[in-house]
Design a protein around this motif. Structure first.
Motif, PDB file in Angstrom:
ATOM      1  N   ASP A 269      -7.148 -42.696 -28.544  1.00 51.68           N
ATOM      2  CA  ASP A 269      -8.311 -42.049 -27.936  1.00 51.68           C
ATOM      3  C   ASP A 269      -9.135 -41.347 -29.015  1.00 51.68           C
ATOM      4  N   ALA A 270     -10.434 -41.347 -28.850  1.00 51.83           N
ATOM      5  CA  ALA A 270     -11.320 -40.608 -29.742  1.00 51.83           C
ATOM      6  C   ALA A 270     -12.479 -40.045 -28.934  1.00 51.83           C
ATOM      7  N   SER A 271     -12.915 -38.832 -29.305  1.00 50.63           N
ATOM      8  CA  SER A 271     -14.023 -38.214 -28.577  1.00 50.63           C
ATOM      9  C   SER A 271     -14.828 -37.310 -29.493  1.00 50.63           C
ATOM     10  N   LEU A 272     -16.102 -37.166 -29.163  1.00 52.61           N
ATOM     11  CA  LEU A 272     -17.007 -36.216 -29.811  1.00 52.61           C
ATOM     12  C   LEU A 272     -17.667 -35.388 -28.719  1.00 52.61           C
ATOM     13  N   ARG A 273     -17.845 -34.102 -29.009  1.00 55.16           N
ATOM     14  CA  ARG A 273     -18.427 -33.194 -28.020  1.00 55.16           C
ATOM     15  C   ARG A 273     -19.359 -32.221 -28.727  1.00 55.16           C
ATOM     16  N   LEU A 274     -20.532 -32.038 -28.166  1.00 52.70           N
ATOM     17  CA  LEU A 274     -21.507 -31.101 -28.687  1.00 52.70           C
ATOM     18  C   LEU A 274     -21.743 -30.030 -27.633  1.00 52.70           C
ATOM     19  N   VAL A 275     -21.479 -28.769 -27.993  1.00 52.71           N
ATOM     20  CA  VAL A 275     -21.593 -27.664 -27.045  1.00 52.71           C
ATOM     21  C   VAL A 275     -22.644 -26.684 -27.538  1.00 52.71           C
ATOM     22  N   GLY A 276     -23.611 -26.385 -26.695  1.00 56.61           N
ATOM     23  CA  GLY A 276     -24.652 -25.419 -27.023  1.00 56.61           C
ATOM     24  C   GLY A 276     -24.558 -24.199 -26.138  1.00 56.61           C
ATOM     25  N   ARG A 277     -24.571 -23.036 -26.766  1.00 57.12           N
ATOM     26  CA  ARG A 277     -24.404 -21.781 -26.031  1.00 57.12           C
ATOM     27  C   ARG A 277     -25.617 -20.858 -26.186  1.00 57.12           C
ATOM     28  N   GLY A 278     -26.753 -21.424 -26.416  1.00 58.80           N
ATOM     29  CA  GLY A 278     -27.960 -20.629 -26.540  1.00 58.80           C
ATOM     30  C   GLY A 278     -28.591 -20.347 -25.200  1.00 58.80           C
ATOM     31  N   GLU A 279     -29.894 -20.121 -25.217  1.00 57.60           N
ATOM     32  CA  GLU A 279     -30.585 -19.844 -23.961  1.00 57.60           C
ATOM     33  C   GLU A 279     -30.500 -21.050 -23.028  1.00 57.60           C
ATOM     34  N   TRP A 280     -30.634 -22.235 -23.614  1.00 57.25           N
ATOM     35  CA  TRP A 280     -30.424 -23.482 -22.873  1.00 57.25           C
ATOM     36  C   TRP A 280     -29.023 -23.985 -23.219  1.00 57.25           C
ATOM     37  N   GLU A 281     -28.085 -23.761 -22.355  1.00 57.15           N
ATOM     38  CA  GLU A 281     -26.727 -24.218 -22.612  1.00 57.15           C
ATOM     39  C   GLU A 281     -26.598 -25.708 -22.292  1.00 57.15           C
TER      40      GLU A 281
END
Length: 667
Positions: A269-281
């Motif tokens: 298995d392989a995965s990539l994840r991008l998480v943004g925690r700014g004003e626009w999450e």
């Protein structure tokens, strides 16, 4: 076809505010790296239970499925754990909505669905409890990301970060039958983020699953040998955006009942994840899974191979996009889409028990896809929080086929099944009211969806003496349910929860008995499950108690069928667990766990009984130095006889009394 666009647009017009997953400490904001977006304010409106890291690493068996067994209403298809069962039987479900080996609960690891793309089982041996920081179980249908798999609920597994793992750790134990369990990890800072590499290897000669009176010279112990390696990295790209990457490789080999009855389950298995925690999450992820399964069936009368399921390659591919725009101080809005594609096929050879010659060579498979659009709205009105969500799924079942050839290659059967597709909508909504003083009332209602797996559609199987046939005409399962509950918390010392629920699976896929030795997967009218779930967590100084209890009144309904009104197969009325732990000083831990599973039936006609079983387990961690501890574990200390299978008197037994001892490094 149904298009609930008016409902979706109505929800879209509701403004919501995204929360930021940060911790306040001495007036400094600390962002917790390596996690997904924070839970929304209304998440507690749905019946949830959280398992913390101490509970994860102190389970007597060291297996993740036994950790989940402490949750009220959790069940696998069979009672045996992942050392002594066939991997394809490791379905996970909640609220007594089981009855076959496919998972009706959505199991996520760091946001990624873990179900096998072909079978729908969960590769429990690849999920090491010591790698996890927390498990969150939500019962009831889901309509958020990957909600099409959350028919009975969602089990969210969250990998531990550097702050919980420490820079290194290892554990080596051996049991009184010669089995070993070894695991370890290294972790460190990488720029502003961190990286972790971890591994685990379990092996052992196992035990006889066949009762002593029924053993023959060909009877074999449930030998097992499994390993997994996981690498995970987290890197902040900006002050508010981070990249998470994970790779997992595993291999699992087992023997069940007879010499030569070997199975294997492998995956990458392989995965990539991008998480943004700014004003626009936002939360964007993608994954790919390559899996395979093999299995050799041995005749229980002549003790020679009769079926070689030599190859079952499958691929899972998918991802999601979730956005939480800043649209008001009293709301949290989640909008997004997800996609999952499951493709696979089986290659198997049927062998004559009398001559050893090939009788048939079979090949079957297909492709399932699901594209979901979802939206959810939490609205805070002082002590009251309202929530509503909707989901629209576009599914396809296509490229299905089944071919059988004789030993010379001549075609005996060649079926090509018509492609199918459609739209399905699902909804959920709830309310949470804070009465003050730690007391909260909640209520929720929901619908849900599950596509039949490639295994259910196209692959027959044999567990002697019964053959279960596939059914390429299976329709989707639909859930309708509601619940109400009350929670009470007092700091970290008291956590109490009580929930009453009523769930129905319309068109439930069940193994229906056609004659004494033949079953077929079919959609039945419904499975109805009503019951009560209770859980408690009490902390009194150095002593802590955690308990869960579920009572479920479930019945399968099909007008005119012999099983109409019967309890579904593999479904107990009562199930519960209780753990008492004592930490007399720092890094010391003594714990005992009581587990009970009520009587259940092997089949839909209630002819073969699996008696109730009550087991006691224990765990002890005794520090020897600042970084090294002696670990002692005990499973089934009373040596309870646990029936895991009973098909017309052909019986399998679960884990007998087992003692473990070893060292843990890096406390």
């Amino acid at each position: 076809m149904r298009y609930p666009l008016t409902a979706v647009l109505a929800l879209a017009s509701s403004p919501l505010l995204a929360q930021e997953p940060v911790e306040e400490q001495d007036d400094k904001v600390i962002v917790v790296l390596g996690e997904g977006l924070s839970q929304t304010p209304a998440s507690p409106a749905y019946d949830t239970q959280v398992i913390d890291r101490e509970q994860l690493v102190s389970v007597p068996s060291g297996r993740i499925e036994d950790v989940l067994g402490t949750v009220a209403g959790f069940q696998q298809f069979r009672r045996s754990d992942s050392r002594s069962s066939n991997p394809s039987a490791q379905g996970a479900t909640l609220r007594a909505l089981g009855g076959n080996a496919t998972s009706r609960a959505l199991v996520l690891l760091d946001g990624i669905p873990m179900a096998d793309p072909f079978f729908g089982f969960i590769p429990f041996t690849a999920i090491a409890p010591e790698r996890l920081g927390q498990v969150r179980v939500t019962r009831g249908g889901g309509s958020g990301p990957f909600g099409a798999g959350a028919l009975a609920g969602t089990i969210e597994l969250e990998s531990a970060g550097l702050e919980k793992l420490g820079t290194y750790g290892a554990q080596l134990l051996a049991n009184d039958r010669g089995g070993t369990e070894a695991s370890g990890h290294f972790a460190g800072e990488l720029g502003g983020g961190f990286g972790v590499i971890s591994g685990r290897w379990d092996r052992g000669p196992g035990f006889f699953t066949t009762p002593e009176a029924d053993r023959v010279p060909a009877s074999a112990k449930a030998e097992y040998d499994s390993w997994s390696v996981q690498a995970r990295g987290v890197a902040p790209l900006t002050d508010t955006v981070e990249l998470q990457a994970r790779g997992l490789v595993y291999d699992d080999r087992r023997t069940l009942r007879f010499d030569g009855a070997d199975s294997s389950s492998t995956g990458q298995d392989a995965s990539l994840r991008l998480v943004g925690r700014g004003e626009w999450e936002f939360d964007v992820l993608g994954y790919v899974q390559a899996r395979n399964f093999t299995n050799i069936v041995i005749s229980s009368t002549r003790f020679v191979p009769v079926l070689d399921q030599r190859n079952t390659p499958s691929t899972g591919l998918g991802g999601k996009f979730e956005l939480r725009p800043p649209v008001g101080s009293r709301h949290t809005l989640r909008i997004g889409a997800d996609y999952r594609r499951s493709e696979g096929e089986l290659f198997e050879t049927a062998i004559s028990a009398f001559t050893g010659n090939v009788r048939e060579r079979r090949n079957a498979g297909g492709t399932n896809t699901d594209l979901g659009l979802f939206i959810e709205d939490d609205f805070e009105l002082g002590a009251l929080v309202l929530t509503a969500g909707a989901r629209l799924d576009r599914f396809t079942i296509r490229d299905g086929f089944y071919t059988a050839r004789d030993a010379s290659g001549a075609i005996l059967v060649e079926d090509r099944f018509a492609d199918r597709s459609g739209w399905e909508e699902s909804f959920r909504g709830g309310a949470l009211y804070d009465l003050g003083g730690g007391l909260r009332l909640r209520a929720a209602a929901y619908t849900g969806l599950r596509l039949p797996t490639l295994n259910e559609l196209y692959r027959p199987f044999v567990v002697f003496p019964v053959t279960t046939n596939a059914n390429a005409a299976l329709e989707n399962e639909r859930l309708e349910g509601f619940e109400a509950g009350i929670d009470f918390t007092s700091g970290e010392e008291i956590e109490l929860s009580l929930t009453a629920f009523d769930n129905r699976v319309i068109g439930a896929v069940a193994n229906v008995t056609l004659d004494p030795v033949t079953r077929q997967r079919r959609n039945i009218d419904k499975v109805r499950s009503r019951g009560i779930e209770a859980s408690a967590g009490l902390e009194l100084g150095q002593v802590r108690f955690d308990g869960a209890l579920a009572y479920t009144d479930a019945e399968a309904r099909e007008a005119g069928a012999a099983f109409d009104g019967n309890r579904p197969a593999q479904t107990p009325r009562w199930a519960g667990a209780a753990t008492a732990s004592w930490s007399p000083r720092e890094k010391w831990l003594l714990a005992a766990t009581l587990r009970h599973v009520g009587a259940q039936f092997e089949d839909d006609l209630e002819t073969d009984v699996l008696p109730a079983a009550t087991t006691i387990g224990a765990y002890a961690q005794l520090p020897l130095t600042a970084d090294i501890a002696l670990v002692l574990r005990g499973e089934n200390l009373t040596d309870e006889e646990i029936f895991t299978r009973n098909q017309r008197g052909s019986i399998d037994l679960g884990t007998p009394r087992t003692f473990w001892a070893g060292l843990r490094i890096g406390l």
